[in-house]
Design an enzyme around this catalytic site. Sequence first.
Site, PDB file in Angstrom:
ATOM      1  N   GLU A 159       0.851  -1.296  -0.007  1.00 14.42           N
ATOM      2  CA  GLU A 159      -0.015  -0.080  -0.115  1.00 14.42           C
ATOM      3  C   GLU A 159       0.993   1.027  -0.013  1.00 14.42           C
ATOM      4  O   GLU A 159       0.476   2.481  -0.805  1.00 14.42           O
ATOM      5  CB  GLU A 159      -0.954  -0.137   1.158  1.00 14.42           C
ATOM      6  CG  GLU A 159      -1.753   1.180   1.328  1.00 14.42           C
ATOM      7  CD  GLU A 159      -2.938   1.415   0.567  1.00 14.42           C
ATOM      8  OE1 GLU A 159      -3.709   0.500   0.611  1.00 14.42           O
ATOM      9  OE2 GLU A 159      -2.878   2.293  -0.355  1.00 14.42           O
TER      10      GLU A 159
ATOM     11  N   THR B 228      -4.676   8.962  -4.239  1.00 13.02           N
ATOM     12  CA  THR B 228      -4.913   9.058  -2.925  1.00 13.02           C
ATOM     13  C   THR B 228      -3.696   9.895  -2.308  1.00 13.02           C
ATOM     14  O   THR B 228      -3.876  10.750  -1.553  1.00 13.02           O
ATOM     15  CB  THR B 228      -4.587   7.750  -1.978  1.00 13.02           C
ATOM     16  OG1 THR B 228      -5.710   7.086  -2.407  1.00 13.02           O
ATOM     17  CG2 THR B 228      -4.554   7.683  -0.580  1.00 13.02           C
TER      18      THR B 228
HETATM   19  N1  HSE Z   1      -7.665   6.983   4.948  1.00 13.18           N
HETATM   20  C1  HSE Z   1      -7.165   7.198   3.600  1.00 13.18           C
HETATM   21  C2  HSE Z   1      -7.470   8.317   3.143  1.00 13.18           C
HETATM   22  C3  HSE Z   1      -7.749   6.225   2.682  1.00 13.18           C
HETATM   23  O1  HSE Z   1      -8.420   9.107   3.410  1.00 13.18           O
HETATM   24  O2  HSE Z   1      -6.275   9.081   2.593  1.00 13.18           O
HETATM   25  C4  HSE Z   1      -7.325   6.232   1.308  1.00 13.18           C
HETATM   26  O3  HSE Z   1      -8.249   5.068   0.447  1.00 13.18           O
END
Ligand code: HSE
Length: 311
Positions: free
Chosen positions: A132, A185
């Site tokens: 990830e 992201t």
């Molecule tokens: N918690 C992470 C974010 C999830 O919001 O950046 C990304 O899928």
Amino acid sequence: MKSKKIKVFAPATVSNVGPGFDLMGFAIHGIGDEIELSISKNNFIQIKKIIGDNNRLPYDTNKNTATVSILSLFKSHQIKVGLDIIIRKKMGIGSGLGSSSASAVAGVFAVDKLLGLNLPKQELLSHALAGELIASKSIHADNIAPCLYGGFILIRSYNPIDIVQIDFPKNLFCSILYPEIEIKTSEARKILDKKVDRSVAISQAGNASALIVGLIKKDFQLISRSMEDFIAEPKRAVLIPCYNEVRNAALNSGALNCNISGSGPSMFSFSTSEKDALRIVSAMKTAAFKKGIKSKTFVSMINDDGPSVIK
Ligand code: HSE
């Protein structure tokens, strides 16, 4: 030697879940990643084919989330087995539904089963997180953990990692709208403040705690009241051109909430029956369409199973 093969499925996930930024997520049914591993005569691992990614994902084993996770596991156990790998993406990339996590989890779960390692989930989690990290350039487990464990997950702590499975109402339905735009992201994290005010921390902790209580007590009104994020969603809403329209459409159709899934662009709503969930998702889709945005929709209950062997 007869070749030894395995095929597994790892589910898509909704993370953050309103006030649970980086701390909460749940797995869904129907969409995710499939990975097929065959033991080869070589002593290296090789991605033979990636299907369903529109040629977007890397074949380089040091860059692909699935193989980075597998290599991390191999390194820590000094495993030297040749593998041929086929990856089938059965979900959008950059959709906010945990695409990279599904690949990472599928990789380590498949290796564990194929080689009969029986490693604890917490260890598989740490290797999947290495994958990830390559994709999103940050360590956050709120997609990886629900993908691997199934169900609704709370990450109580990152150091040391402490995963808590949360009970949830069995009639909690999730309507998901995936607008066909891509949000990375890593980019969606860059726009967030590095620090939050004490008042924000207090409001967020209140909602996050109440959401967990609402899920356990099956108190849908408490769940509904708790589904406000003060940290990520206010900053990220501008990345989704139909955010306000979709949210209003969902709430006007009786949804308990409407929030961004992960870092977006997908948005999701909870409701208490399949009939409601279908009506809500259809209203969300129409609202996006009126803003000129094509979308895919899904309706799912929370997936308690996590990854599974399919062949
Ligand atoms: N918690 C992470 C974010 C999830 O919001 O950046 C990304 O899928």
